[in-house]
Design a protein around this motif. Structure first.
Motif, PDB file in Angstrom:
ATOM      1  N   LEU A  55     -35.983  39.379 -18.898  1.00  0.00           N
ATOM      2  CA  LEU A  55     -37.368  39.386 -19.339  1.00  0.00           C
ATOM      3  C   LEU A  55     -37.406  39.096 -20.837  1.00  0.00           C
ATOM      4  CD1 LEU A  55     -38.407  42.690 -17.518  1.00  0.00           C
ATOM      5  CD2 LEU A  55     -38.587  40.338 -16.640  1.00  0.00           C
ATOM      6  N   ALA A  56     -38.501  38.534 -21.292  1.00  0.00           N
ATOM      7  CA  ALA A  56     -38.596  38.208 -22.717  1.00  0.00           C
ATOM      8  C   ALA A  56     -40.052  38.120 -23.144  1.00  0.00           C
ATOM      9  CB  ALA A  56     -37.900  36.885 -23.016  1.00  0.00           C
ATOM     10  N   HIS A  57     -40.315  38.509 -24.375  1.00  0.00           N
ATOM     11  CA  HIS A  57     -41.617  38.229 -24.968  1.00  0.00           C
ATOM     12  C   HIS A  57     -41.474  38.212 -26.479  1.00  0.00           C
ATOM     13  CE1 HIS A  57     -41.928  42.670 -25.365  1.00  0.00           C
ATOM     14  NE2 HIS A  57     -42.859  42.442 -26.287  1.00  0.00           N
ATOM     15  N   ASN A  58     -42.485  37.691 -27.130  1.00  0.00           N
ATOM     16  CA  ASN A  58     -42.470  37.571 -28.589  1.00  0.00           C
ATOM     17  C   ASN A  58     -43.412  38.586 -29.216  1.00  0.00           C
ATOM     18  OD1 ASN A  58     -44.757  36.116 -27.521  1.00  0.00           O
ATOM     19  ND2 ASN A  58     -45.092  35.305 -29.573  1.00  0.00           N
ATOM     20  N   HIS A  59     -43.141  38.902 -30.475  1.00  0.00           N
ATOM     21  CA  HIS A  59     -44.033  39.743 -31.277  1.00  0.00           C
ATOM     22  C   HIS A  59     -44.521  38.911 -32.462  1.00  0.00           C
ATOM     23  CE1 HIS A  59     -42.639  44.076 -30.014  1.00  0.00           C
ATOM     24  NE2 HIS A  59     -43.332  43.462 -29.089  1.00  0.00           N
ATOM     25  N   PRO A  60     -45.735  38.375 -32.409  1.00  0.00           N
ATOM     26  CA  PRO A  60     -46.252  37.587 -33.541  1.00  0.00           C
ATOM     27  C   PRO A  60     -46.290  38.365 -34.851  1.00  0.00           C
ATOM     28  CG  PRO A  60     -47.597  37.254 -31.578  1.00  0.00           C
ATOM     29  CD  PRO A  60     -46.667  38.389 -31.274  1.00  0.00           C
ATOM     30  N   SER A  61     -46.288  39.686 -34.777  1.00  0.00           N
ATOM     31  CA  SER A  61     -46.318  40.504 -35.989  1.00  0.00           C
ATOM     32  C   SER A  61     -45.051  40.361 -36.818  1.00  0.00           C
ATOM     33  CB  SER A  61     -46.500  41.978 -35.617  1.00  0.00           C
ATOM     34  OG  SER A  61     -45.379  42.457 -34.877  1.00  0.00           O
ATOM     35  N   GLY A  62     -43.960  39.893 -36.196  1.00  0.00           N
ATOM     36  CA  GLY A  62     -42.712  39.706 -36.916  1.00  0.00           C
ATOM     37  C   GLY A  62     -41.683  40.790 -36.669  1.00  0.00           C
ATOM     38  N   THR A  63     -42.099  41.947 -36.182  1.00  0.00           N
ATOM     39  CA  THR A  63     -41.145  43.002 -35.867  1.00  0.00           C
ATOM     40  C   THR A  63     -40.642  42.835 -34.441  1.00  0.00           C
ATOM     41  OG1 THR A  63     -40.817  45.387 -35.622  1.00  0.00           O
ATOM     42  CG2 THR A  63     -43.010  44.545 -35.147  1.00  0.00           C
ATOM     43  N   VAL A  64     -39.397  43.202 -34.206  1.00  0.00           N
ATOM     44  CA  VAL A  64     -38.850  43.096 -32.856  1.00  0.00           C
ATOM     45  C   VAL A  64     -38.615  44.467 -32.231  1.00  0.00           C
ATOM     46  CG1 VAL A  64     -37.797  40.827 -33.176  1.00  0.00           C
ATOM     47  CG2 VAL A  64     -36.498  42.876 -33.778  1.00  0.00           C
ATOM     48  N   GLN A  65     -39.083  45.513 -32.902  1.00  0.00           N
ATOM     49  CA  GLN A  65     -38.921  46.849 -32.336  1.00  0.00           C
ATOM     50  C   GLN A  65     -39.815  47.012 -31.110  1.00  0.00           C
ATOM     51  OE1 GLN A  65     -36.606  49.109 -33.194  1.00  0.00           O
ATOM     52  NE2 GLN A  65     -35.900  47.435 -34.513  1.00  0.00           N
ATOM     53  N   PRO A  66     -39.250  47.466 -29.984  1.00  0.00           N
ATOM     54  CA  PRO A  66     -40.064  47.624 -28.774  1.00  0.00           C
ATOM     55  C   PRO A  66     -41.054  48.777 -28.916  1.00  0.00           C
ATOM     56  CG  PRO A  66     -37.848  48.481 -28.427  1.00  0.00           C
ATOM     57  CD  PRO A  66     -37.832  47.801 -29.762  1.00  0.00           C
ATOM     58  N   SER A  67     -42.236  48.562 -28.392  1.00  0.00           N
ATOM     59  CA  SER A  67     -43.245  49.620 -28.376  1.00  0.00           C
ATOM     60  C   SER A  67     -43.060  50.469 -27.121  1.00  0.00           C
ATOM     61  CB  SER A  67     -44.643  49.006 -28.369  1.00  0.00           C
ATOM     62  OG  SER A  67     -44.850  48.284 -27.163  1.00  0.00           O
ATOM     63  N   ARG A  68     -43.777  51.573 -27.038  1.00  0.00           N
ATOM     64  CA  ARG A  68     -43.739  52.392 -25.825  1.00  0.00           C
ATOM     65  C   ARG A  68     -44.244  51.592 -24.632  1.00  0.00           C
ATOM     66  NH1 ARG A  68     -42.570  57.658 -26.499  1.00  0.00           N
ATOM     67  NH2 ARG A  68     -42.674  58.539 -28.617  1.00  0.00           N
ATOM     68  N   ALA A  69     -45.240  50.727 -24.898  1.00  0.00           N
ATOM     69  CA  ALA A  69     -45.762  49.875 -23.814  1.00  0.00           C
ATOM     70  C   ALA A  69     -44.688  48.909 -23.329  1.00  0.00           C
ATOM     71  CB  ALA A  69     -46.989  49.112 -24.296  1.00  0.00           C
ATOM     72  N   ASP A  70     -43.889  48.359 -24.254  1.00  0.00           N
ATOM     73  CA  ASP A  70     -42.793  47.466 -23.870  1.00  0.00           C
ATOM     74  C   ASP A  70     -41.788  48.198 -22.974  1.00  0.00           C
ATOM     75  OD1 ASP A  70     -43.851  45.419 -25.429  1.00  0.00           O
ATOM     76  OD2 ASP A  70     -42.645  45.943 -27.180  1.00  0.00           O
ATOM     77  N   GLU A  71     -41.447  49.416 -23.357  1.00  0.00           N
ATOM     78  CA  GLU A  71     -40.478  50.191 -22.590  1.00  0.00           C
ATOM     79  C   GLU A  71     -41.034  50.531 -21.207  1.00  0.00           C
ATOM     80  OE1 GLU A  71     -38.758  53.492 -24.704  1.00  0.00           O
ATOM     81  OE2 GLU A  71     -38.850  52.432 -26.625  1.00  0.00           O
ATOM     82  N   ALA A  72     -42.304  50.932 -21.161  1.00  0.00           N
ATOM     83  CA  ALA A  72     -42.917  51.273 -19.879  1.00  0.00           C
ATOM     84  C   ALA A  72     -43.002  50.057 -18.968  1.00  0.00           C
ATOM     85  CB  ALA A  72     -44.305  51.871 -20.103  1.00  0.00           C
ATOM     86  N   LEU A  73     -43.381  48.912 -19.539  1.00  0.00           N
ATOM     87  CA  LEU A  73     -43.478  47.682 -18.764  1.00  0.00           C
ATOM     88  C   LEU A  73     -42.119  47.291 -18.198  1.00  0.00           C
ATOM     89  CD1 LEU A  73     -44.951  45.133 -17.800  1.00  0.00           C
ATOM     90  CD2 LEU A  73     -44.502  44.130 -20.055  1.00  0.00           C
ATOM     91  N   THR A  74     -41.082  47.425 -19.004  1.00  0.00           N
ATOM     92  CA  THR A  74     -39.733  47.082 -18.555  1.00  0.00           C
ATOM     93  C   THR A  74     -39.335  47.926 -17.341  1.00  0.00           C
ATOM     94  OG1 THR A  74     -39.102  46.507 -20.812  1.00  0.00           O
ATOM     95  CG2 THR A  74     -37.318  46.883 -19.255  1.00  0.00           C
ATOM     96  N   GLN A  75     -39.605  49.202 -17.407  1.00  0.00           N
ATOM     97  CA  GLN A  75     -39.233  50.087 -16.302  1.00  0.00           C
ATOM     98  C   GLN A  75     -40.052  49.783 -15.049  1.00  0.00           C
ATOM     99  OE1 GLN A  75     -36.550  51.959 -16.347  1.00  0.00           O
ATOM    100  NE2 GLN A  75     -36.254  51.250 -18.483  1.00  0.00           N
ATOM    101  N   THR A  76     -41.325  49.436 -15.225  1.00  0.00           N
ATOM    102  CA  THR A  76     -42.175  49.082 -14.088  1.00  0.00           C
ATOM    103  C   THR A  76     -41.654  47.825 -13.392  1.00  0.00           C
ATOM    104  OG1 THR A  76     -44.145  50.063 -15.082  1.00  0.00           O
ATOM    105  CG2 THR A  76     -44.507  48.398 -13.386  1.00  0.00           C
TER     106      THR A  76
END
Length: 225
Positions: free
Chosen positions: A172-193
């Motif tokens: 899986l992959a996605h970009n962060h236009p903000s420039g940071t690559v730190q995963p958010s809680r939403a990113d972690e939850a989505l990955t597990q789903t």
């Protein structure tokens, strides 16, 4: 100064043929591709300006066609189309490497491939690399755009695409236009789903890579899978 006005041994083309591409600087290689500058600005100055605009060669390789269009001297179609073609060749070369060998033999190649495709998008894009049983690349597909949450990325669609490609695994992959690559809680939850949904059809999630210009983070390497 135009390339034709340089001494023969200083011209990038002759230098490349005589000493190999490694003997040329980034500016010289780009000047060779651009061939001519603009009024009052030689090709070497133009090449320097382009590299400065994108913070070096790596940034240029991630530039979009629209970003190139805004650069003075690249508003026309000839030079810009040449640079876009080089970008696409770079993407295809990396894709061929991933198709010819197991993806995780060279994890940096995966990150570079995803950066070339996603890093400089102005909006969030969610994509997946579909892999065969030997972890070789079958295809990459961009599946969703916009703010990524569990409600905007549909597990059913990811599962269906995996089945259509007869994939044994996905990255899986996605970009962060903000420039940071730190995963958010939403990113972690989505990955597990998605991991749980794909497990129902025996498709493994090997990684979730987040990219931004000049950066990439593997959630697998961070122990977040």
């Amino acid at each position: 100064m135009a390339l034709k006005d340089l001494p023969t041994d200083a011209r990038p083309r002759e230098k490349l043929l005589a000493r190999g591409p490694g003997a040329l600087s980034d500016t010289e290689l780009l000047a060779l591709l651009l061939r001519t500058g603009t009024a009052g600005r030689g090709v070497f100055q133009m090449a320097d300006d382009v590299l400065a605009r994108f913070s070096g060669l790596a940034g240029l390789l991630h530039a979009s066609g629209e970003e190139l269009r805004t650069v003075h001297g690249l508003g026309g179609t000839a030079k810009r189309s040449q640079l876009i073609a080089v970008l696409e060749l770079a993407r295809r070369a990396v894709a061929e490497q991933l198709k010819a060998r197991e993806v995780f033999v060279s994890p940096d190649a995966v990150k570079n491939y995803l950066q070339l495709h996603l890093a400089r998008r102005p909006h969030e894009v969610f994509a997946a690399l579909f892999l065969d049983a030997q972890n070789r690349l079958i295809a990459m597909e961009e599946l969703f755009r916009g703010t990524l949450t569990q409600t905007s990325v549909y597990p059913r669609e990811v599962v269906l695409k995996s089945l259509q490609h007869h994939a044994a695994a996905v990255v899986l992959a996605h970009n962060h236009p903000s420039g940071t690559v730190q995963p958010s809680r939403a990113d972690e939850a989505l990955t597990q789903t998605l991991k749980a949904a794909l497990a129902l059809v025996d498709v493994r999630v090997l990684d979730h890579v987040i990219v931004a210009p000049g950066h990439a983070l593997s959630m697998a390497e961070k122990g977040l899978l």
